[in-house]
Enzyme design. Structure first.
Site, PDB file in Angstrom:
ATOM      1  N   TYR A 142      44.887  44.025  36.910  1.00  0.00           N
ATOM      2  CA  TYR A 142      45.338  45.250  37.565  1.00  0.00           C
ATOM      3  C   TYR A 142      46.373  45.999  36.719  1.00  0.00           C
ATOM      4  O   TYR A 142      46.624  47.187  36.937  1.00  0.00           O
ATOM      5  CB  TYR A 142      45.939  44.949  38.945  1.00  0.00           C
ATOM      6  N   LYS A 188      38.894  30.830  35.968  1.00  0.00           N
ATOM      7  CA  LYS A 188      37.494  30.944  35.525  1.00  0.00           C
ATOM      8  C   LYS A 188      37.466  30.493  34.066  1.00  0.00           C
ATOM      9  O   LYS A 188      37.024  31.211  33.156  1.00  0.00           O
ATOM     10  CB  LYS A 188      37.037  32.403  35.711  1.00  0.00           C
ATOM     11  N   ASP A 220      34.665  30.996  41.701  1.00  0.00           N
ATOM     12  CA  ASP A 220      33.444  31.137  42.511  1.00  0.00           C
ATOM     13  C   ASP A 220      33.298  29.936  43.450  1.00  0.00           C
ATOM     14  O   ASP A 220      32.977  30.075  44.629  1.00  0.00           O
ATOM     15  CB  ASP A 220      32.199  31.337  41.636  1.00  0.00           C
ATOM     16  N   ASP A 244      43.802  38.163  45.187  1.00  0.00           N
ATOM     17  CA  ASP A 244      43.527  39.287  46.077  1.00  0.00           C
ATOM     18  C   ASP A 244      42.289  38.971  46.917  1.00  0.00           C
ATOM     19  O   ASP A 244      42.282  39.098  48.150  1.00  0.00           O
ATOM     20  CB  ASP A 244      43.289  40.530  45.203  1.00  0.00           C
ATOM     21  N   ASP A 248      41.968  37.340  51.117  1.00  0.00           N
ATOM     22  CA  ASP A 248      41.220  38.033  52.172  1.00  0.00           C
ATOM     23  C   ASP A 248      40.171  37.098  52.780  1.00  0.00           C
ATOM     24  O   ASP A 248      39.897  37.145  53.978  1.00  0.00           O
ATOM     25  CB  ASP A 248      40.541  39.300  51.630  1.00  0.00           C
TER      26      ASP A 248
END
Ligand code: NAD
Length: 355
Positions: A142, A188, A220, A244, A248
């Site tokens: 970001y 990852k 994942d 992020d 959620d």
């Protein structure tokens, strides 16, 4: 009497509605616990654009830096979505977090017994879930440079330095020490160099925390495992974009996004805010769930001010409201005895504190 100075940013959409309820509850608990709170409001987001022309006025940055902690609602909305990127509310939010140096975003996901039926997952899968997601907040993709979009080719850069990983890693290990001493680092590393550095650095920090059991998981798989068996997690530490998304996912494990608080901490100050956005689709209707923001205010008392008793009292008052069957509209389908408005839920929780 001890006095804490709180900077308040209500923001856009449901922001003002939910922050008002958190202040109501803070006032009730501070009266009981013998400290006082002073609030000063600052502008940010769409409302700041409308009133000052920019999403993050300098006065807001200075005011929050001079306060003991910041209570934040949410920003953004369609009205400002077509502005150039640098003028958008979300750009202001990223700049704000960066200016405050809040690199660690703590997002607890705890199941309320009264709401086990509110999750889309089976009760036996989620009963007893108590996860703390520690998300790096001011680095990663970001913020990484270079970034561009020329209409044909667009790119962003995921970048972390070792010191950035070390400071978030230490925060996560310290938290794990205070909990069940299990830390899962999500990355990852099979594909990304930045994740390999992340993983190697976590292993190095682990040497200073022999009691903490460190494990690693690809993002994942972590998304799948959070839904398959969330109870396997105690503390999760991860980078900005993975955190992020995963937090959620965790919010749906607990039933409603309106239930998840967060604390963003760093070296300068701390910001306490719900994880959800400004929910323009329900703004002004009195149906937003204020619990995530009230919980965030409780985290402020616990982490910034060390007012543990007051924070515990807030947790208890929320649980009692839910146990007594009061629900805002988002949770109306789950064992509701009475569906109440945003402001009524704030009153009920504040009154539980006064008893
Ligand atoms: P959102 O979190 O605002 O809403 C997603 C869904 O959840 C909506 O259906 C909404 O009605 C519901 N919801 C959210 N909070 C709720 C609450 N307290 N009670 C009941 N229901 C609730 O996400 P979005 O719709 O993707 O974004 C809306 C705006 O918020 C956008 O402008 C976005 O950029 C902004 N946003 C801001 C923040 C922030 O300020 N920290 C975070 C995320 C999104």
């Amino acid at each position: 009497m001890k006095t804490y100075n709180i900077s308040v940013i209500k923001g856009d959409g449901i922001g003002p509605e939910i922050v008002d309820e958190a202040i109501k509850v803070l006032d009730a608990v501070s009266y009981n616990c013998g400290f006082s709170l002073e609030y000063k409001e600052y502008l940010m987001g769409g409302i700041a654009i409308d009133m000052t022309g920019v999403p993050l006025p300098d006065e807001t940055v200075q005011g929050v830096l001079n306060s003991d902690a910041c209570l934040f609602g949410a920003i953004g909305g369609e009205k400002w979505d077509t502005l150039p990127r640098e003028l958008r509310p979300e750009t202001g939010l990223l700049k704000f977090r960066e200016a405050m140096g809040v690199y660690a975003n703590l997002r607890p996901a705890i199941i309320y017994d009264e709401l086990v039926n509110a999750s889309t997952l089976k009760p036996e899968v989620i009963e007893g879930v108590d996860i703390m997601v520690v998300r790096e907040l001011i680095g990663g993709i970001y913020f990484g440079q270079p970034r561009a979009n020329d209409g044909f080719k667009a790119y962003n850069t995921m970048v972390y330095t070792k010191p950035e990983i070390e400071r978030i890693g230490k925060t996560a290990f310290e938290l794990a020490m205070k909990r069940d001493k299990r830390l899962c680092s999500v990355d990852k590393a099979n594909v990304l160099e930045v994740s390999q550095l992340w993983r190697d650095t976590m292993e190095e920090i682990a040497k200073d925390y022999p009691e903490v059991k460190l494990s690693h998981m690809y993002v994942d798989n972590a998304a799948m495992q959070l839904v398959r068996n969330p109870k396997q997690f105690d503390v999760i530490v991860t980078g900005n974009i993975f955190g992020d998304i995963l937090s959620d996912t965790a919010s749906m494990v607990v039933g409603s996004i309106g239930l998840l608080p967060s604390a963003s901490t760093g070296d300068k100050t701390a910001i306490y805010e719900p994880i959800h956005g400004s929910a323009p689709d329900i703004a002004g209707q009195g149906i937003a769930n204020p619990i995530a923001t009230i919980e965030s205010a409780g985290m402020m008392l616990r982490y910034s001010f060390g007012e543990i008793e007051a924070a515990d009292l807030i947790d208890g008052a929320i649980k009692k409201a839910l146990k007594d069957g009061f629900r805002t509209k988002d949770l109306a389908a789950y064992d509701a005895k009475e569906v109440v408005t945003t402001s009524e839920m704030g009153d009920i929780i504040a009154n539980n504190l006064r008893k």
